[in-house]
Scaffold this active site. Structure first.
Site, PDB file in Angstrom:
ATOM      1  N   CYS A   1       5.825  -6.241 -12.479  1.00 31.86           N
ATOM      2  CA  CYS A   1       5.259  -7.543 -12.859  1.00 31.86           C
ATOM      3  C   CYS A   1       5.023  -7.670 -14.360  1.00 31.86           C
ATOM      4  CB  CYS A   1       3.966  -7.786 -12.096  1.00 31.86           C
ATOM      5  SG  CYS A   1       4.244  -7.915 -10.327  1.00 31.86           S
TER       6      CYS A   1
ATOM      7  N   HIS B   1      -0.449 -13.022 -15.637  1.00 30.00           N
ATOM      8  CA  HIS B   1       0.395 -12.795 -14.455  1.00 30.00           C
ATOM      9  C   HIS B   1      -0.313 -13.381 -13.239  1.00 30.00           C
ATOM     10  CE1 HIS B   1       2.862 -11.016 -11.466  1.00 30.00           C
ATOM     11  NE2 HIS B   1       1.963 -10.127 -11.091  1.00 30.00           N
TER      12      HIS B   1
ATOM     13  N   ASN C   1       3.219 -14.949  -6.127  1.00 28.79           N
ATOM     14  CA  ASN C   1       3.535 -13.939  -7.141  1.00 28.79           C
ATOM     15  C   ASN C   1       5.057 -13.764  -7.210  1.00 28.79           C
ATOM     16  OD1 ASN C   1       3.929 -11.628  -8.653  1.00 28.79           O
ATOM     17  ND2 ASN C   1       2.298 -10.456  -7.664  1.00 28.79           N
TER      18      ASN C   1
HETATM   19  O1  UT7 Z   1       1.587  -8.218  -8.995  1.00 29.25           O
HETATM   20  C1  UT7 Z   1       1.419  -6.853  -8.954  1.00 29.25           C
HETATM   21  C2  UT7 Z   1       0.014  -6.504  -8.865  1.00 29.25           C
HETATM   22  N1  UT7 Z   1      -0.519  -6.850  -7.564  1.00 29.25           N
HETATM   23  C3  UT7 Z   1      -1.755  -7.270  -7.476  1.00 29.25           C
HETATM   24  O2  UT7 Z   1      -2.404  -7.450  -8.465  1.00 29.25           O
HETATM   25  C4  UT7 Z   1      -2.339  -7.489  -6.101  1.00 29.25           C
HETATM   26  C5  UT7 Z   1      -3.733  -6.931  -6.050  1.00 29.25           C
HETATM   27  N2  UT7 Z   1      -4.361  -6.992  -4.734  1.00 29.25           N
HETATM   28  C6  UT7 Z   1      -4.715  -8.160  -4.133  1.00 29.25           C
HETATM   29  O3  UT7 Z   1      -4.436  -9.236  -4.623  1.00 29.25           O
HETATM   30  C7  UT7 Z   1      -5.524  -8.083  -2.868  1.00 29.25           C
HETATM   31  O4  UT7 Z   1      -5.949  -6.754  -2.690  1.00 29.25           O
HETATM   32  C8  UT7 Z   1      -4.782  -8.569  -1.610  1.00 29.25           C
HETATM   33  C9  UT7 Z   1      -4.583 -10.075  -1.669  1.00 29.25           C
HETATM   34  C10 UT7 Z   1      -3.450  -7.869  -1.481  1.00 29.25           C
HETATM   35  C11 UT7 Z   1      -5.616  -8.269  -0.358  1.00 29.25           C
HETATM   36  O5  UT7 Z   1      -6.890  -8.871  -0.492  1.00 29.25           O
HETATM   37  P1  UT7 Z   1      -8.221  -8.002  -0.250  1.00 29.25           P
HETATM   38  O6  UT7 Z   1      -9.326  -8.913  -0.449  1.00 29.25           O
HETATM   39  O7  UT7 Z   1      -8.146  -6.788  -1.137  1.00 29.25           O
HETATM   40  O8  UT7 Z   1      -8.106  -7.643   1.269  1.00 29.25           O
HETATM   41  P2  UT7 Z   1      -8.041  -6.195   1.956  1.00 29.25           P
HETATM   42  O9  UT7 Z   1      -6.698  -5.589   1.790  1.00 29.25           O
HETATM   43  O10 UT7 Z   1      -9.222  -5.405   1.514  1.00 29.25           O
HETATM   44  O11 UT7 Z   1      -8.252  -6.611   3.457  1.00 29.25           O
HETATM   45  C12 UT7 Z   1      -9.462  -7.211   3.933  1.00 29.25           C
HETATM   46  C13 UT7 Z   1      -9.287  -7.551   5.399  1.00 29.25           C
HETATM   47  C14 UT7 Z   1      -8.739  -6.400   6.217  1.00 29.25           C
HETATM   48  O12 UT7 Z   1      -9.313  -6.467   7.497  1.00 29.25           O
HETATM   49  P3  UT7 Z   1     -10.571  -5.549   7.883  1.00 29.25           P
HETATM   50  O13 UT7 Z   1     -10.109  -4.138   7.702  1.00 29.25           O
HETATM   51  O14 UT7 Z   1     -11.664  -5.926   6.918  1.00 29.25           O
HETATM   52  O15 UT7 Z   1     -10.855  -5.946   9.303  1.00 29.25           O
HETATM   53  C15 UT7 Z   1      -7.278  -6.692   6.338  1.00 29.25           C
HETATM   54  O16 UT7 Z   1      -6.679  -6.120   7.464  1.00 29.25           O
HETATM   55  O17 UT7 Z   1      -8.333  -8.608   5.537  1.00 29.25           O
HETATM   56  C16 UT7 Z   1      -7.276  -8.196   6.421  1.00 29.25           C
HETATM   57  N3  UT7 Z   1      -6.039  -8.803   5.974  1.00 29.25           N
HETATM   58  C17 UT7 Z   1      -5.652 -10.025   6.346  1.00 29.25           C
HETATM   59  N4  UT7 Z   1      -6.204 -10.938   7.155  1.00 29.25           N
HETATM   60  C18 UT7 Z   1      -5.552 -12.094   7.323  1.00 29.25           C
HETATM   61  C19 UT7 Z   1      -5.120  -8.288   5.125  1.00 29.25           C
HETATM   62  N5  UT7 Z   1      -4.127  -9.172   4.938  1.00 29.25           N
HETATM   63  C20 UT7 Z   1      -4.435 -10.249   5.684  1.00 29.25           C
HETATM   64  C21 UT7 Z   1      -3.802 -11.484   5.905  1.00 29.25           C
HETATM   65  N6  UT7 Z   1      -4.398 -12.367   6.719  1.00 29.25           N
HETATM   66  N7  UT7 Z   1      -2.640 -11.798   5.317  1.00 29.25           N
END
Ligand code: UT7
Length: 327
Positions: free
Chosen positions: A114, A254, A284
């Protein structure tokens, strides 16, 4: 002193719109989660047989040359930042140059996830600053849909396809690229990668069964590192040039997650209304986010505006470029 000025910007996104509502029918997710956790409402996808990243980049570059009144044969260098090249080789920039008629250019692809566009912009600027090249095209383009697993809700909601391109030309009037701070550390490989399809793990039936041909991400550590990486380089650049929210017109981050952008805004003490945001409509697009932002906000940019571009990506890679808008 000769500097490299951006003298034109253009972008291209494919027509197909993948909405959050459609994603709800594909994986266990919902619009509310996606919007509140990422800020993304829709993303564009390049559909069709044998359509590679170059298809989008060619459209962006054709528009760029037309709008700047530049003949393709006058371009001397083409750099394409991408992690989704059409082929492993020849390079995508080579394919783009051939199809657009930039037959006097030498070309190469640059891979820095990225942060690719920032690294390519800095590289292109050096050829202008050295005085050896006068017209350089820098492209950021990715067809992320080609490496995304549409059964993996943790990645498929985030990424989209698109391409953006800028023309760099020399200027003596103090405008253009002022400085770059770029970093790579290698510690992020485990958190954001496409395991297979390279020389370490060529594609085999086992790889396909394990779906390792797709990109995977452990979001939380990447989120934390992205906030830390982007805010630290933005603050460093602002301090180095005595810039603040008054003397700087735009921050161009970004587009990975609106919450990352908002946190960088708070940490750098820079207001959201001066930060370019288009993540809601494109998601993204990896190397394309920064030129697509410049393209979207072009009408609001004025000659002499102070801009800091910042990015963070797989590797990890991150950085900031300070430039004075020259058009
Ligand atoms: O461009 C390159 C660099 N990339 C980035 O900068 C991305 C950085 N990371 C992020 O933007 C975020 O971490 C994400 C958007 C990928 C994920 O968001 P988060 O707030 O960190 O969520 P998480 O992975 O901690 O998941 C929280 C909960 C989980 O459920 P439990 O374990 O709390 O029950 C996940 O299983 O949300 C769940 N979850 C979803 N629920 C509905 C994960 N993905 C989804 C989804 N829909 N698509």
């Amino acid at each position: 002193m000769t500097r490299a000025a951006i003298t034109g910007v253009h972008g291209y996104v494919p027509d197909y719109i993948l909405t959050n509502a459609e994603l709800e029918t594909m994986v266990d997710t919902n619009d509310e989660w996606i919007v509140s956790r990422t800020g993304i409402r829709e993303r564009r996808l390049l559909k069709g047989e044998a359509q590679g990243t170059s298809v989008m980049a060619i459209e962006a570059v054709k528009g760029l040359l037309e709008k700047t009144g530049t003949a393709p044969e006058d371009i001397e260098l083409v750099i394409c930042a991408t992690v989704t090249p059409d082929l492993t080789f020849p390079d995508t920039a080579n394919i783009i140059a051939h199809k657009v008629g930039m037959k006097n250019a030498f070309t190469f692809d640059l891979s820095a996830a990225c942060s690719g566009f920032l690294f390519a912009l800095t590289t292109g600027a050096k050829f202008i600053e050295a005085g050896t090249h006068k017209k350089v095209v820098v492209i950021g383009a990715d067809k992320m849909s080609s490496i995304i697993d549409y059964e993996d809700r943790s990645t498929c909601i985030i990424f989209g396809d698109g391409a953006g391109a800028v023309l760099l030309e020399p200027t003596e009037d103090g405008l253009g690229v002022q400085d770059s701070i770029l970093h790579s550390d290698g510690i992020g490989e485990q958190y954001l990668l496409k395991k297979a399809g390279g020389s370490r793990h060529p594609i085999t039936p086992d790889i396909l069964a394990a779906r390792e041909q797709f990109a995977t991400q452990d979001g939380r550590p990447v989120f934390k590192a992205a906030v830390k990486g982007m805010s630290s380089v933005v603050i460093e650049m602002m301090e180095k040039y005595n810039l603040d929210a008054n003397s700087m017109q735009w921050l161009v981050p970004h587009q990975a997650n609106i919450r990352i952008i908002e946190t960088v805004s708070r940490m750098a003490n820079f207001p959201m209304d001066k930060i370019m945001v288009n993540i809601h409509k494109y998601g993204n697009t990896t190397a394309a986010t920064l030129p697509l932002c410049l393209w979207d906000y072009e009408d609001q940019l004025k000659k002499g505006d102070n801009l800091i571009l910042t990015a963070f990506g797989g590797g990890f890679t991150w950085g900031a470029v300070y430039l004075k808008w020259a058009i």
